[in-house]
Scaffold this motif. Structure first.
Motif, short mmCIF file in Angstrom:
data_model
loop_
_atom_site.label_atom_id
_atom_site.label_comp_id
_atom_site.label_asym_id
_atom_site.label_seq_id
_atom_site.Cartn_x
_atom_site.Cartn_y
_atom_site.Cartn_z
N UNK A 1 0.84 -1.22 0.06
CA UNK A 1 -0.31 0.09 -0.21
C UNK A 1 0.64 1.37 0.16
N UNK A 2 2.34 1.04 0.94
CA UNK A 2 2.59 2.69 1.38
C UNK A 2 3.48 2.77 -0.68
N UNK A 3 4.57 1.78 -0.80
CA UNK A 3 4.65 2.12 -2.18
C UNK A 3 3.50 2.37 -3.44
N UNK A 4 2.57 2.08 -3.34
CA UNK A 4 1.72 2.60 -3.74
C UNK A 4 1.26 3.46 -4.11
N UNK A 5 0.38 3.88 -2.93
CA UNK A 5 0.43 5.55 -2.31
C UNK A 5 1.66 6.57 -3.35
N UNK A 6 3.02 6.36 -2.60
CA UNK A 6 3.75 6.89 -3.59
C UNK A 6 4.05 7.20 -4.41
N UNK A 7 3.78 6.28 -5.17
CA UNK A 7 3.94 6.04 -6.51
C UNK A 7 2.49 6.55 -7.21
N UNK A 8 1.13 6.43 -6.76
CA UNK A 8 0.82 7.81 -7.36
C UNK A 8 0.55 8.57 -6.90
N UNK A 9 0.65 8.59 -5.82
CA UNK A 9 0.48 10.49 -5.42
C UNK A 9 1.27 10.77 -6.81
#
Length: 180
Positions: A154-162
């Protein structure tokens, strides 16, 4: 249209130059939009690279991890990330029905549905996670390590998406892929 410019090993400075040069050497000179743009902040680029490498060692099955990523990106709204994760899921043999279910935050498989639901809760409202939920995941066969790995995915996806949304990176914005 991108809001931030892409950097190269020639235009970046300091730690970012070193990180981009290393990536370029490993990827035959090819750098994706996201990492080239992240290079404006060596802290963000370095953090992304470290977390990405660490999550490559996650205990979660890649097919499950990609479905979690699809669910998070469908919610977050990053088309570039969503496209990349759908493509990765297809390459891993996830069928179109499961990809569509992942976009909706579920799965036909109860265990996968439960872990995807947990990931969406970690993203949206982590205070609502219950002991019973975690216990049910264990009953489905997920180890504590795999359950903990959900937070990293989740953290990796929040970082890349944001980051991509902030930078204005979209699918086909200049013909490169999202990552390295």
């Amino acid at each position: 249209m991108p809001r931030l410019t892409r950097l190269t090993p020639d235009t970046a400075v300091g730690a970012s130059r070193d990180l981009l040069a290393e990536l370029a050497s490993r990827h035959h000179g090819r750098l994706g939009d996201m990492v080239s743009t992240m290079a404006h902040s060596p802290a963000v680029l370095g953090g992304y690279l470290q977390l990405s490498r660490a999550m490559g060692r996650a205990k979660l099955d890649r097919r499950t991890s990609e479905r979690i990523s699809i669910a998070i990106q469908a919610h977050q709204g990053c088309g570039l990330c969503l496209e990349a994760h759908v493509s990765a899921a297809r390459a891993l043999g996830v069928d179109e029905d499961e990809i569509e279910r992942a976009r909706q935050g579920t799965s036909a498989d109860p265990a996968t549905a439960a872990i995807v639901a947990l990931a969406l809760q970690v993203h949206r409202e982590p205070t609502s996670i219950t002991d019973e939920q975690v216990g049910a995941l264990r009953e489905y066969g997920f180890s504590d390590r795999a359950i903990a790995d959900v937070v990293g995915v989740v953290a990796l996806n929040v970082l890349t998406g944001a980051f991509n949304l902030l930078a204005g990176l979209t699918p086909g914005s200049d013909g490169s892929d999202a990552g390295a």
